[in-house]
Design a protein around this motif. Structure first.
Motif: not given
Length: 523
Positions: A60, A70, A58, A284, A54, A72
């Motif tokens: 995603v 997310i 950013q 990710g 995070l 994190c």
């Protein structure tokens, strides 16, 4: 910047409605997480530190439901439940995700997963450790802005890395961010690639770990070169879709397909492929697609013959390692070069390989750059990169976002010879947006003898067929002798100018045999 300081800056600018209760974010009067604690109690709470997953700016990658997730983690001195909230601080009654349990903190480590974040931005994400009743046990941590949209890999060699002059550069956009080679997110701006800031040895050939650390910590200067097609591509696509874009710069100038060999992925950051794969997982493990511009380093009599097989294997490996067998892959065909030591036959053969790869592999589209201006001997200039980025965006707009008003651009369909006192070569294209242009004085077509020892034949004019806007007529004086091949954009530095009404250019092609009767282009 500490999260509390970030909140003060954002809230002060947003003029949010002051709630009745001072809440646990360290800022009295902002609509953050209401924990029912006083300001003095809040200041005594331990810090919650985010170490991974995070970050402000950013992007995603959204899923098929237009939502982002997310994952994190970080550190905190207390155990408890991790609670999270997602909202837009610049709006009254903002949409988002209400305060909810998202993870846990144990043994000074915490992790959380926040699901269902709607596409768009600019989201503020807040996290805190709490007890089972929801009372804060830590200060709040978080990031702003966080965006949900599409991620694109930028890979290849110098023309994707960006070597256009740093004049008249594409302006940044708050909806286009980049995961820099320094492993940090920021608003994307030219240059996108700072190779010296990468932690991966593949981007520091021949350097020791100490030299790499020194290079990574060196201050940024003011480079004279650095523009590429990535930022113009992203801005054009954002303007069309209003979906944020995150760019992942992975290119490295002067690199060959052998250096991008997927078989070297187990070397991790010591290989270009391994470095790209590591960065893919760092954001990710999901991206929208890949933009690829490479081939200059393989344009030799020795390296060209296996190029197509290597490129096909590379695409297959990327799709396999990225877990998406249909991953969009948009590659740029080689442009021009004025470097006299490069073999013109090998250069044109690479262009042909790239054209055919885009025709034969589903989900792969090849985009032409043959007509774009250069800023030096081999690198597309800044204004040319803007046009190239827009071309790539038009392709993505059609292929991924259903804009059927735009095609992927002119593609060679057929070549035929019409006999007469003066023979005529008719070249027909599929996928033309509107009509081809210019209408006359078209440059780039040439007849070359299959036997290199024999002379070619010049066209005295090439025009768009007045009765067929997707075809051109190449006119010669007299009959065409046997053994002639048609080329478009042959050699190192041709002048080519054939585009359609969306500025999508004709790909370089050849050889195509023009000996009557009519022939189709060979695969």
């Amino acid at each position: 910047m500490p999260f509390s300081a970030l909140v003060r800056r954002v809230v002060g600018r947003a003029n949010l409605l002051v709630p009745a209760v001072s809440i646990g974010c360290g800022v009295s009067g902002c609509t953050l997480i209401n924990g029912g604690v006083s300001q003095s109690e809040y200041e005594k709470l331990p810090e919650m530190i985010i170490t991974r997953g995070l970050e402000s700016h950013q992007v995603v990658q959204r899923d098929e439901n237009d939502q982002g997730t997310i994952h994190c983690e970080g550190t905190c001195e207390v155990d408890g439940e991790v609670w999270a909230r997602v909202f837009m601080p610049k709006r009254r009654n903002p949409p988002g995700i209400k305060l909810h349990r998202a993870g846990a903190a144990r043994n000074h480590q915490w992790s959380a997963t926040i699901r269902g974040i709607p596409v768009g931005g600019e989201w503020m994400v807040e996290l805190s450790v709490r007890d089972s009743a929801g009372r804060p046990l830590s200060k709040t941590a978080g990031a702003w802005p966080v965006l949900v949209g599409d991620l694109w890999i930028l890979a290849g060699q110098s023309n994707m890395q960006g070597y256009g002059d740093m004049t008249g550069v594409e302006e940044p956009s708050p909806l286009v961010c980049a995961y820099g080679m320094n492993e940090k997110w920021s608003i994307a701006e030219e240059p996108l690639h700072w190779l010296n800031e990468s932690p991966d040895p593949a981007h520091h050939p021949g350097k020791s770990p100490e030299e790499i650390d020194e290079a990574r910590n060196a201050p940024r200067g003011k480079p004279g070169k650095g523009t590429g097609p990535g930022l113009p591509f992203a801005k054009r696509l954002v303007a069309r879709t209003n979906v944020p874009i995150g760019l992942l710069p992975c290119a490295h100038g002067g690199t060959s397909m052998d250096q991008w060999d997927p078989a070297r992925k187990d070397l991790g950051g010591k290989s270009l492929y391994g470095s790209m794969l590591r960065r893919f997982h760092a954001v990710g493990g999901r991206v929208k697609g890949v933009l690829w511009y490479q081939g200059e380093s393989d344009a030799s009599p020795q390296a060209q013959p296996p190029y197509r097989k290597k490129m096909e294997r590379f695409i297959e490996s990327v799709r396999d390692d990225f877990g998406n067998p249909k991953l969009p892959f948009y590659l740029v065909q080689l442009s021009r070069v004025t470097h006299i030591s490069i073999d013109p036959g090998a250069w044109s053969a690479i262009q042909q390989d790239q054209r055919l790869i885009g025709r034969e592999i589903p989900g792969v589209v090849t985009v032409s750059a043959i007509d774009l201006e250069l800023d030096d001997l081999i690198h597309i200039g800044t204004q040319g990169n803007k046009r190239l980025g827009r071309r790539l965006a038009r392709v993505a707009d059609r292929e991924l976002f259903g804009n059927r008003a735009v095609t992927t651009g002119p593609r060679l369909k057929s070549v035929s010879v019409e006999k007469g006192p003066n023979d005529l070569v008719r070249v027909v294209f599929d996928g033309v947006n509107g009509q081809l242009k210019p209408k006359n004085h078209i440059a780039g077509f040439a007849l070359r003898a299959a036997d290199a020892e024999k002379p070619g034949l010049d066209f005295y004019d090439v025009i768009v067929d007045p009765e067929a806007p997707n075809a051109v007529l190449c006119q010669v004086q007299g009959p065409i002798p046997p053994g002639m091949n048609l080329w478009y954009g042959y050699g190192l530095n041709p002048y080519c100018n054939l585009v359609d009404e969306q500025d999508l250019a004709v790909l370089a092609f050849g050889p195509v045999q023009v000996t009557p009767p009519a022939t189709q282009p060979d695969k």
